[in-house]
Design an enzyme around this catalytic site. Structure first.
Site, PDB file in Angstrom:
ATOM      1  N   CYS A   1       0.881  -1.114   0.012  1.00  0.00           N
ATOM      2  CA  CYS A   1       0.109  -0.057   0.037  1.00  0.00           C
ATOM      3  C   CYS A   1       1.035   0.999  -0.152  1.00  0.00           C
ATOM      4  CB  CYS A   1      -1.023  -0.027   1.100  1.00  0.00           C
ATOM      5  SG  CYS A   1      -0.294   0.798   2.700  1.00  0.00           S
TER       6      CYS A   1
ATOM      7  N   HIS B   1       1.415   3.081   3.586  1.00  0.00           N
ATOM      8  CA  HIS B   1       2.307   2.858   4.636  1.00  0.00           C
ATOM      9  C   HIS B   1       3.420   1.752   4.250  1.00  0.00           C
ATOM     10  CE1 HIS B   1      -1.960   3.299   6.204  1.00  0.00           C
ATOM     11  NE2 HIS B   1      -1.284   3.798   7.406  1.00  0.00           N
TER      12      HIS B   1
HETATM   13 ZN   LIG Z   1      -2.033   1.178   4.329  1.00  0.00          ZN
END
Ligand SMILES: [Zn+2]
Length: 197
Positions: A88, A91
């Site tokens: 992602c 993060h």
């Molecule tokens: Zn994330």
């Protein structure tokens, strides 16, 4: 055409020493002893992993689908349970799961393995699940010009993303429809029942 397995992120290769250096710095800054046995090779291992999981940047997903065949078949084609692994973009934490693609060809079909390659090209980069879903649908529509496309992506996320704290084992399901799937509820239902089997 070369397989995606042959693609590695050459930027990572070019910048190998710097990336290793910065990974080592992060380890040091979180309070680790960077010289202990278990961590000695970690910066190099992380960098090699980046070459592979960011290999999608080396590929234009449109080219992956490029080779198509004229076929008279104009009914639903489904390729389901295509596994993927991505990170992602918020993060840099892993999310992974399965992609299911259904489409109704109008003259052109893609080789079945090409759809798996398309998924790899789209997911081996920093992503969000919603964009994985819509990009696959858009590229299918652009390259194959089918009557309709439907894409369902299931994902397990190892981060706490914007939509609240994720419980372990919970899944996010995203869906994109194009063309005939947009206005035909029966078509969507048929696709969903076939991917559940
Ligand atoms: Zn994330």
């Amino acid at each position: 055409m070369a397989g995606l397995k042959d693609y590695v992120n050459s930027k990572v290769g070019e910048n190998r020493e710097q990336i290793e250096h910065h990974v080592k710095e992060i380890l040091r800054l979180i309070g680790e002893d960077v010289d202990r046995e278990g961590l000695k090779e970690t910066p190099a291992r992380v960098t090699r992993m980046y070459e592979e999981i960011f290999g999608g940047y080396e590929v234009d997903p449109r080219d992956v689908l490029g080779v198509t065949f004229d076929e008279a078949h104009e009914e639903l084609v489904i390729v389901k349970d295509i596994t993927y692994y991505s990170l992602c973009e918020h993060h840099m934490a892993p999310f992974f799961g399965k992609v299911h693609i259904g489409y109704i060809p109008s003259g052109q079909v893609a080789g079945l393995s090409k759809l798996a390659r398309l998924v790899e090209a789209v997911t081996r980069r920093l992503q969000v699940q919603e964009r994985v879903t819509s990009e696959i649908a858009d590229i299918m529509e652009e390259v194959l010009k089918p009557h309709g496309v439907m894409v369902v992506v299931e994902g397990e996320h190892l981060c706490m993303c914007s939509r609240g704290v994720k419980k372990p084992g919970s899944k996010t399901v995203t869906m994109s429809t194009r063309g005939s799937f947009k206005d035909d509820a029966a078509q969507r239902a048929e696709f969903l029942s076939l991917i559940k089997q």
